[in-house]
Write a protein that holds these residues in place. Sequence first.
Motif, PDB file in Angstrom:
ATOM      1  N   MET A 197       0.685  -1.045   0.246  1.00 41.37           N
ATOM      2  CA  MET A 197       0.013   0.098  -0.099  1.00 41.37           C
ATOM      3  C   MET A 197       0.890   1.560   0.008  1.00 41.37           C
ATOM      4  SD  MET A 197      -2.610   1.040   2.958  1.00 41.37           S
ATOM      5  CE  MET A 197      -4.326   2.460   2.276  1.00 41.37           C
ATOM      6  N   ASP A 198       1.832   1.005   0.772  1.00 45.94           N
ATOM      7  CA  ASP A 198       2.579   2.226   1.037  1.00 45.94           C
ATOM      8  C   ASP A 198       3.734   2.716  -0.127  1.00 45.94           C
ATOM      9  OD1 ASP A 198       2.400   2.524   3.708  1.00 45.94           O
ATOM     10  OD2 ASP A 198       3.786   1.362   4.244  1.00 45.94           O
ATOM     11  N   TYR A 199       3.902   2.143  -1.666  1.00 47.85           N
ATOM     12  CA  TYR A 199       4.305   1.460  -2.259  1.00 47.85           C
ATOM     13  C   TYR A 199       3.360   2.376  -3.592  1.00 47.85           C
ATOM     14  CZ  TYR A 199       7.166   0.947  -6.964  1.00 47.85           C
ATOM     15  OH  TYR A 199       7.741   0.932  -7.771  1.00 47.85           O
ATOM     16  N   ILE A 200       2.547   2.152  -3.274  1.00 42.08           N
ATOM     17  CA  ILE A 200       1.918   2.421  -4.428  1.00 42.08           C
ATOM     18  C   ILE A 200       1.132   4.157  -4.247  1.00 42.08           C
ATOM     19  CG2 ILE A 200      -1.028   2.399  -5.011  1.00 42.08           C
ATOM     20  CD1 ILE A 200      -0.914  -1.016  -4.659  1.00 42.08           C
ATOM     21  N   LEU A 201       0.836   4.714  -2.804  1.00 48.84           N
ATOM     22  CA  LEU A 201       0.175   5.418  -2.494  1.00 48.84           C
ATOM     23  C   LEU A 201       1.556   6.458  -3.016  1.00 48.84           C
ATOM     24  CD1 LEU A 201      -1.511   4.972   0.457  1.00 48.84           C
ATOM     25  CD2 LEU A 201      -2.199   5.189  -1.981  1.00 48.84           C
ATOM     26  N   ILE A 202       2.638   6.249  -1.953  1.00 48.50           N
ATOM     27  CA  ILE A 202       3.451   7.092  -2.131  1.00 48.50           C
ATOM     28  C   ILE A 202       5.003   6.911  -3.823  1.00 48.50           C
ATOM     29  CG2 ILE A 202       5.803   8.095  -0.716  1.00 48.50           C
ATOM     30  CD1 ILE A 202       3.863   7.323   1.242  1.00 48.50           C
ATOM     31  N   GLU A 203       5.442   6.132  -3.677  1.00 47.46           N
ATOM     32  CA  GLU A 203       6.820   6.003  -4.547  1.00 47.46           C
ATOM     33  C   GLU A 203       6.247   5.795  -5.731  1.00 47.46           C
ATOM     34  OE1 GLU A 203       9.821   3.028  -3.307  1.00 47.46           O
ATOM     35  OE2 GLU A 203       8.795   4.620  -1.100  1.00 47.46           O
ATOM     36  N   GLY A 204       5.538   4.720  -6.574  1.00 43.46           N
ATOM     37  CA  GLY A 204       5.353   3.869  -7.198  1.00 43.46           C
ATOM     38  C   GLY A 204       4.246   4.481  -8.091  1.00 43.46           C
ATOM     39  N   ARG A 205       3.128   5.737  -8.252  1.00 40.70           N
ATOM     40  CA  ARG A 205       2.355   5.951  -9.497  1.00 40.70           C
ATOM     41  C   ARG A 205       2.938   5.235 -10.457  1.00 40.70           C
ATOM     42  NH1 ARG A 205      -1.131   9.026  -6.143  1.00 40.70           N
ATOM     43  NH2 ARG A 205      -1.890   9.785  -8.104  1.00 40.70           N
ATOM     44  N   ALA A 206       3.905   6.089 -10.546  1.00 41.78           N
ATOM     45  CA  ALA A 206       4.619   5.927 -12.221  1.00 41.78           C
ATOM     46  C   ALA A 206       4.772   4.665 -12.316  1.00 41.78           C
ATOM     47  CB  ALA A 206       5.985   6.554 -12.263  1.00 41.78           C
ATOM     48  N   ALA A 207       5.565   3.848 -11.736  1.00 43.62           N
ATOM     49  CA  ALA A 207       5.654   2.830 -12.072  1.00 43.62           C
ATOM     50  C   ALA A 207       4.703   1.649 -12.318  1.00 43.62           C
ATOM     51  CB  ALA A 207       7.046   2.158 -11.757  1.00 43.62           C
ATOM     52  N   ILE A 208       3.806   1.595 -11.639  1.00 45.40           N
ATOM     53  CA  ILE A 208       2.106   0.829 -11.373  1.00 45.40           C
ATOM     54  C   ILE A 208       2.023   0.921 -12.627  1.00 45.40           C
ATOM     55  CG2 ILE A 208       0.341   0.255 -10.747  1.00 45.40           C
ATOM     56  CD1 ILE A 208       1.925   0.547  -7.749  1.00 45.40           C
ATOM     57  N   ALA A 209       1.786   2.257 -12.784  1.00 43.56           N
ATOM     58  CA  ALA A 209       1.156   3.002 -14.059  1.00 43.56           C
ATOM     59  C   ALA A 209       1.283   2.115 -15.525  1.00 43.56           C
ATOM     60  CB  ALA A 209       0.825   4.350 -14.346  1.00 43.56           C
ATOM     61  N   ASP A 210       3.092   2.180 -16.029  1.00 42.74           N
ATOM     62  CA  ASP A 210       3.308   1.606 -17.398  1.00 42.74           C
ATOM     63  C   ASP A 210       3.363   0.121 -16.643  1.00 42.74           C
ATOM     64  OD1 ASP A 210       5.068   4.378 -17.448  1.00 42.74           O
ATOM     65  OD2 ASP A 210       6.574   3.778 -16.604  1.00 42.74           O
ATOM     66  N   SER A 211       3.341  -0.981 -15.534  1.00 38.99           N
ATOM     67  CA  SER A 211       3.290  -2.020 -15.578  1.00 38.99           C
ATOM     68  C   SER A 211       1.821  -2.795 -16.392  1.00 38.99           C
ATOM     69  CB  SER A 211       3.188  -2.431 -14.100  1.00 38.99           C
ATOM     70  OG  SER A 211       3.307  -4.355 -14.146  1.00 38.99           O
ATOM     71  N   ILE A 212       0.389  -2.336 -16.099  1.00 35.27           N
ATOM     72  CA  ILE A 212      -0.052  -1.945 -16.255  1.00 35.27           C
ATOM     73  C   ILE A 212      -0.528  -1.949 -17.779  1.00 35.27           C
ATOM     74  CG2 ILE A 212      -2.925  -1.203 -16.324  1.00 35.27           C
ATOM     75  CD1 ILE A 212      -2.218  -0.542 -12.995  1.00 35.27           C
ATOM     76  N   LYS A 213      -0.005  -1.320 -18.392  1.00 31.04           N
ATOM     77  CA  LYS A 213      -0.008  -0.809 -19.764  1.00 31.04           C
ATOM     78  C   LYS A 213       0.697  -1.841 -20.281  1.00 31.04           C
ATOM     79  CE  LYS A 213       1.912   2.078 -23.109  1.00 31.04           C
ATOM     80  NZ  LYS A 213       2.347   3.777 -23.331  1.00 31.04           N
ATOM     81  N   GLU A 214       2.048  -1.909 -19.637  1.00 31.42           N
ATOM     82  CA  GLU A 214       2.827  -3.439 -20.396  1.00 31.42           C
ATOM     83  C   GLU A 214       1.747  -4.455 -20.337  1.00 31.42           C
ATOM     84  OE1 GLU A 214       6.604  -5.913 -20.179  1.00 31.42           O
ATOM     85  OE2 GLU A 214       6.079  -3.728 -18.984  1.00 31.42           O
ATOM     86  N   LYS A 215       0.751  -5.082 -19.835  1.00 32.62           N
ATOM     87  CA  LYS A 215       0.731  -6.567 -19.011  1.00 32.62           C
ATOM     88  C   LYS A 215      -0.969  -5.969 -19.669  1.00 32.62           C
ATOM     89  CE  LYS A 215       2.605  -7.399 -15.158  1.00 32.62           C
ATOM     90  NZ  LYS A 215       3.023  -8.731 -14.934  1.00 32.62           N
TER      91      LYS A 215
END
Length: 383
Positions: A189-207
């Motif tokens: 949860m902390d990674y999603i809310l604070i520092e991983g927003r851009a990385a998560i969006a890129d990973s979702i796009k790729e998958k």
Amino acid sequence: MTNNKKNPWGGDNQTPPELDEVIRDFKNKFGNIFGGVSSKSGAPIVSKTPIFKYLSILALLVWLGYGFYIIAPAEKGVILRFGAFQEETSQGPHWHLPYPIESLNRINVEAIQDMQIGYRDAVRNRRGGNVSSESLMLTKDENMINAKFAVQYKINDAQKYLFNVANPKLTLRQVVESAIRQVVGKNSMDYILIEGRAAIADSIKEKSQELLDVYAVGLLITTINMQDVQPPEPVQAAFSDAVKAREDKQRLINEAQTYANDILPKSRGRAARMLEEARGYKSKVVSKSEGEAARFKKILTEYQKAPGVTRERLYRETMENVLANTSKVVVDSKANNMMVLPIDKLLDNKAAHTNKIVIQGSQSQQVKQDGSIRNVFRNREVR
């Protein structure tokens, strides 16, 4: 002998046709076109051929004219013949067999379309707002978050878009939701809310794009943006307190780092200064010791030459140095039985009186007077 000259009017020894006969034949031909013929007397006779025959020809020409079409630069034309794919055309003028034999589908392959996951835009949808069934999901550390995503896509293959999937947009929504839950479920949860927003969006796009390619939907995802992510409403207050505590922690760390950055250079400077002073003191002591050793060697040489004289001179120099800073008076009692006067007190009183005089006069006169008085008493002490 035969006559090879033939009559140009169609027979041997025939005369040219009469002008009336030519006009009559012309009328007969045009009369047939409009549905009737003329008798030999010139009276029109109604033809048995129906007039809709010619109308059918005209309608056929109009029907064929409906087959002409123009494809815009951003479009692709897909021709279907009795519902089956026939060909794909690009920009420019084209022609196909009109309906119902063939049909044309225009597909805009350059337009960027958007889709909302977890919410709906109130401007486009009357029921705008949060969609909990799409936005609520579980993280790796078993926490619930409320995430909203905006997806932008376009059609990259018109044939696949029309024939491979019954509802491409619904398939896209389901694919993106599946990828979102997969990626969110693998992160805290902390990674999603604070520092991983851009990385998560890129990973979702790729998958998501990988699944769309497997299904051959004919869609290309251009961007996926995380619009908003926060904990569910019932726990937002507690989460806000946790965030505030985390910010206070970071603030204290920054303050400590600032203090360290301030004090460490100063400490290093003082340490360097002390080292330099120690090196200077070492050099001073070593040099002084070396000088004393060299002087002692010279005195030793002189002492070896004249021990008595050298011993007496050393004694007098030593006593002069010792008695120069003392106020005591040494009197030989055998030579003189006079009462010992407190010469040190007299010196002190004289010095105080001299200071008063110097205040009224100049500083240079004071120095001269002090020096002369001390010289007088010093001479008396030596005597």
